[in-house]
Design a protein around this motif. Structure first.
Motif, PDB file in Angstrom:
ATOM      1  N   SER A 189       1.184  -3.855   1.307  1.00 34.66           N
ATOM      2  CA  SER A 189      -0.254  -3.565   1.239  1.00 34.66           C
ATOM      3  C   SER A 189      -1.072  -4.829   1.505  1.00 34.66           C
ATOM      4  O   SER A 189      -2.079  -4.792   2.224  1.00 34.66           O
ATOM      5  CB  SER A 189      -0.607  -2.989  -0.137  1.00 34.66           C
ATOM      6  OG  SER A 189       0.033  -1.758  -0.348  1.00 34.66           O
ATOM      7  N   LEU A 190      -0.621  -5.967   0.940  1.00 37.29           N
ATOM      8  CA  LEU A 190      -1.337  -7.224   1.141  1.00 37.29           C
ATOM      9  C   LEU A 190      -1.225  -7.681   2.590  1.00 37.29           C
ATOM     10  O   LEU A 190      -2.194  -8.199   3.173  1.00 37.29           O
ATOM     11  CB  LEU A 190      -0.771  -8.286   0.192  1.00 37.29           C
ATOM     12  CG  LEU A 190      -1.566  -9.596   0.063  1.00 37.29           C
ATOM     13  CD1 LEU A 190      -2.993  -9.315  -0.387  1.00 37.29           C
ATOM     14  CD2 LEU A 190      -0.879 -10.533  -0.916  1.00 37.29           C
ATOM     15  N   LEU A 191      -0.053  -7.480   3.197  1.00 30.67           N
ATOM     16  CA  LEU A 191       0.124  -7.815   4.608  1.00 30.67           C
ATOM     17  C   LEU A 191      -0.807  -6.983   5.491  1.00 30.67           C
ATOM     18  O   LEU A 191      -1.411  -7.486   6.444  1.00 30.67           O
ATOM     19  CB  LEU A 191       1.578  -7.559   5.025  1.00 30.67           C
ATOM     20  CG  LEU A 191       2.531  -8.757   5.046  1.00 30.67           C
ATOM     21  CD1 LEU A 191       3.943  -8.286   5.332  1.00 30.67           C
ATOM     22  CD2 LEU A 191       2.109  -9.804   6.057  1.00 30.67           C
ATOM     23  N   LYS A 192      -0.934  -5.695   5.173  1.00 34.90           N
ATOM     24  CA  LYS A 192      -1.813  -4.825   5.943  1.00 34.90           C
ATOM     25  C   LYS A 192      -3.271  -5.254   5.800  1.00 34.90           C
ATOM     26  O   LYS A 192      -4.059  -5.181   6.753  1.00 34.90           O
ATOM     27  CB  LYS A 192      -1.642  -3.371   5.494  1.00 34.90           C
ATOM     28  CG  LYS A 192      -0.317  -2.740   5.904  1.00 34.90           C
ATOM     29  CD  LYS A 192      -0.213  -1.311   5.403  1.00 34.90           C
ATOM     30  CE  LYS A 192       1.085  -0.664   5.865  1.00 34.90           C
ATOM     31  NZ  LYS A 192       1.229   0.728   5.349  1.00 34.90           N
ATOM     32  N   ALA A 193      -3.643  -5.724   4.606  1.00 37.62           N
ATOM     33  CA  ALA A 193      -5.032  -6.132   4.354  1.00 37.62           C
ATOM     34  C   ALA A 193      -5.351  -7.471   5.004  1.00 37.62           C
ATOM     35  O   ALA A 193      -6.444  -7.670   5.541  1.00 37.62           O
ATOM     36  CB  ALA A 193      -5.286  -6.198   2.847  1.00 37.62           C
ATOM     37  N   LYS A 194      -4.399  -8.426   4.985  1.00 32.65           N
ATOM     38  CA  LYS A 194      -4.655  -9.777   5.474  1.00 32.65           C
ATOM     39  C   LYS A 194      -4.119 -10.014   6.891  1.00 32.65           C
ATOM     40  O   LYS A 194      -4.579 -10.906   7.589  1.00 32.65           O
ATOM     41  CB  LYS A 194      -4.028 -10.806   4.530  1.00 32.65           C
ATOM     42  CG  LYS A 194      -4.656 -10.833   3.139  1.00 32.65           C
ATOM     43  CD  LYS A 194      -3.922 -11.783   2.213  1.00 32.65           C
ATOM     44  CE  LYS A 194      -3.936 -13.207   2.727  1.00 32.65           C
ATOM     45  NZ  LYS A 194      -5.274 -13.796   2.785  1.00 32.65           N
ATOM     46  N   GLU A 201       0.328 -17.596  -1.078  1.00 34.40           N
ATOM     47  CA  GLU A 201      -0.695 -16.554  -1.141  1.00 34.40           C
ATOM     48  C   GLU A 201      -0.187 -15.327  -1.904  1.00 34.40           C
ATOM     49  O   GLU A 201      -0.899 -14.753  -2.730  1.00 34.40           O
ATOM     50  CB  GLU A 201      -1.113 -16.155   0.275  1.00 34.40           C
ATOM     51  CG  GLU A 201      -1.857 -17.254   1.014  1.00 34.40           C
ATOM     52  CD  GLU A 201      -2.028 -16.958   2.492  1.00 34.40           C
ATOM     53  OE1 GLU A 201      -2.794 -17.692   3.142  1.00 34.40           O
ATOM     54  OE2 GLU A 201      -1.388 -16.024   2.990  1.00 34.40           O
ATOM     55  N   ALA A 202       1.063 -14.926  -1.630  1.00 32.98           N
ATOM     56  CA  ALA A 202       1.626 -13.768  -2.323  1.00 32.98           C
ATOM     57  C   ALA A 202       1.780 -14.030  -3.816  1.00 32.98           C
ATOM     58  O   ALA A 202       1.524 -13.156  -4.642  1.00 32.98           O
ATOM     59  CB  ALA A 202       2.978 -13.405  -1.720  1.00 32.98           C
ATOM     60  N   GLY A 203       2.172 -15.256  -4.165  1.00 28.87           N
ATOM     61  CA  GLY A 203       2.314 -15.592  -5.573  1.00 28.87           C
ATOM     62  C   GLY A 203       0.978 -15.635  -6.294  1.00 28.87           C
ATOM     63  O   GLY A 203       0.880 -15.249  -7.463  1.00 28.87           O
ATOM     64  N   GLY A 204      -0.061 -16.107  -5.594  1.00 25.53           N
ATOM     65  CA  GLY A 204      -1.372 -16.204  -6.226  1.00 25.53           C
ATOM     66  C   GLY A 204      -2.071 -14.872  -6.384  1.00 25.53           C
ATOM     67  O   GLY A 204      -2.791 -14.648  -7.368  1.00 25.53           O
ATOM     68  N   TYR A 241       4.183 -15.104   7.450  1.00 21.25           N
ATOM     69  CA  TYR A 241       4.682 -13.834   7.955  1.00 21.25           C
ATOM     70  C   TYR A 241       3.524 -13.004   8.513  1.00 21.25           C
ATOM     71  O   TYR A 241       2.512 -12.792   7.820  1.00 21.25           O
ATOM     72  CB  TYR A 241       5.407 -13.058   6.847  1.00 21.25           C
ATOM     73  CG  TYR A 241       6.590 -13.817   6.294  1.00 21.25           C
ATOM     74  CD1 TYR A 241       7.829 -13.775   6.937  1.00 21.25           C
ATOM     75  CD2 TYR A 241       6.493 -14.578   5.134  1.00 21.25           C
ATOM     76  CE1 TYR A 241       8.920 -14.476   6.436  1.00 21.25           C
ATOM     77  CE2 TYR A 241       7.573 -15.277   4.622  1.00 21.25           C
ATOM     78  CZ  TYR A 241       8.790 -15.227   5.286  1.00 21.25           C
ATOM     79  OH  TYR A 241       9.862 -15.919   4.785  1.00 21.25           O
ATOM     80  N   HIS A 242       3.682 -12.523   9.741  1.00 23.73           N
ATOM     81  CA  HIS A 242       2.648 -11.740  10.403  1.00 23.73           C
ATOM     82  C   HIS A 242       3.119 -10.300  10.545  1.00 23.73           C
ATOM     83  O   HIS A 242       4.253 -10.034  10.957  1.00 23.73           O
ATOM     84  CB  HIS A 242       2.358 -12.304  11.802  1.00 23.73           C
ATOM     85  CG  HIS A 242       1.841 -13.695  11.781  1.00 23.73           C
ATOM     86  ND1 HIS A 242       0.499 -13.998  11.760  1.00 23.73           N
ATOM     87  CD2 HIS A 242       2.496 -14.913  11.771  1.00 23.73           C
ATOM     88  CE1 HIS A 242       0.333 -15.314  11.753  1.00 23.73           C
ATOM     89  NE2 HIS A 242       1.548 -15.892  11.738  1.00 23.73           N
ATOM     90  N   LEU A 243       2.243  -9.378  10.227  1.00 24.56           N
ATOM     91  CA  LEU A 243       2.540  -7.953  10.403  1.00 24.56           C
ATOM     92  C   LEU A 243       2.214  -7.580  11.835  1.00 24.56           C
ATOM     93  O   LEU A 243       1.083  -7.714  12.302  1.00 24.56           O
ATOM     94  CB  LEU A 243       1.704  -7.116   9.426  1.00 24.56           C
ATOM     95  CG  LEU A 243       1.949  -5.603   9.455  1.00 24.56           C
ATOM     96  CD1 LEU A 243       3.365  -5.275   9.059  1.00 24.56           C
ATOM     97  CD2 LEU A 243       0.957  -4.890   8.545  1.00 24.56           C
ATOM     98  N   GLN A 244       3.230  -7.135  12.583  1.00 30.71           N
ATOM     99  CA  GLN A 244       3.037  -6.780  13.967  1.00 30.71           C
ATOM    100  C   GLN A 244       2.435  -5.384  14.090  1.00 30.71           C
ATOM    101  O   GLN A 244       2.778  -4.484  13.335  1.00 30.71           O
ATOM    102  CB  GLN A 244       4.394  -6.808  14.715  1.00 30.71           C
ATOM    103  CG  GLN A 244       5.087  -8.166  14.718  1.00 30.71           C
ATOM    104  CD  GLN A 244       4.336  -9.190  15.540  1.00 30.71           C
ATOM    105  OE1 GLN A 244       3.486  -9.927  15.006  1.00 30.71           O
ATOM    106  NE2 GLN A 244       4.627  -9.231  16.821  1.00 30.71           N
ATOM    107  N   ALA A 245       1.538  -5.245  15.042  1.00 37.73           N
ATOM    108  CA  ALA A 245       0.912  -3.941  15.258  1.00 37.73           C
ATOM    109  C   ALA A 245       1.926  -2.972  15.803  1.00 37.73           C
ATOM    110  O   ALA A 245       2.800  -3.334  16.610  1.00 37.73           O
ATOM    111  CB  ALA A 245      -0.268  -4.087  16.227  1.00 37.73           C
TER     112      ALA A 245
END
Length: 247
Positions: A189-194, A201-204, A241-245
């Motif tokens: 969900s965080l990857l999709k948002a950012k 970032e994930a830890g924070g 890490y980048h979420l690919q379209a």
């Protein structure tokens, strides 16, 4: 041994049968270790590879062959050494029909479906090549037998190793979207948002631990993620890490 008494087990044996017995009432003679013997009549056994017992001659042996007595002990008087097994006199008598001093290896049965299964060498077989070591990992390439053909990681060729020396890795079911852990779903969900994410970032944001493992689970479930190696202002390397379209 079965639930029969020791004497009943002995009585049921045919003349000439090999057996092992322990006579606890006479430790100075027989000792505590099981003694190998051959049944020669209804009550007597001839001792194999032992140095105790009374003398018994051929007249008291009923149909025992020379081959059956080939390992028997013969005293200086020329007679075989024997012992009597009686039901009433020796309460501590124990009788075995197979050698109780030999530890038998439990054999693991392998199925052909284990081809491709990963394993770790737990013990090195006797007489194996010196390059084999405990802890080496590998993959089975031909199974269905007790000694499968395997390929060891970084090894130059295939080898055969008995399964009693292998610790077979438990196969984990393939990860799917419906099997994702709650925190892995939060990472997605965080990857999709950012659009991209680092471990800091994930830890924070969601207190995610081991982001690399969460990303690995998402990739296994079919999510297309690209890892980019970057360096911070101190030169420390990290991954973004980048979420690919979706195509």
């Amino acid at each position: 041994m079965s639930k029969k008494s020791a004497f009943a087990a002995f009585t049921a044996l045919a003349i000439g049968s090999k057996l092992w017995f322990r006579q606890g009432d006479v430790p100075t003679s027989a000792g505590d270790a099981p003694i190998a013997a051959v049944k020669v009549n209804a009550e007597d056994v001839v001792i194999l590879s032992g140095q105790f017992g009374w003398s018994i001659d051929a007249h008291h042996m009923q149909g025992v062959t020379a081959e059956q007595l080939s390992d028997a002990t013969i005293g200086s008087d020329g007679y075989h050494r024997a012992w009597g097994l009686f039901e009433a006199e020796y309460a501590k008598l124990q009788v075995w029909t197979s050698d109780p001093t030999v530890k038998r290896t439990r054999v693991k049965k392998l199925k052909p479906s284990l081809t491709g299964q990963r394993f770790t060498i737990m013990t090195v077989p006797e007489g194996a090549e010196a390059t084999l070591r405990v802890g080496m990992k590998g993959t089975m390439v031909q199974t269905g037998a007790e000694t499968p053909m395997v390929v060891l990681d970084g090894y130059h060729r295939t080898v055969f190793i008995h399964v009693s020396h292998l610790g077979i890795h438990k196969r984990r079911p393939k990860m799917t979207m419906d099997r994702l852990a709650p925190q892995t779903k939060e990472v997605l969900s965080l990857l999709k948002a950012k659009g991209s994410l680092t471990a800091i970032e994930a830890g924070g944001v969601i207190r995610a631990r081991s982001l690399a493992k969460r990303i690995s689970e998402l990739k296994e479930a079919g999510v297309d993620i690209l890892a980019e190696t970057k360096h911070d202002h101190t030169g420390q390397r990290y991954a973004r890490y980048h979420l690919q379209a979706a195509a």
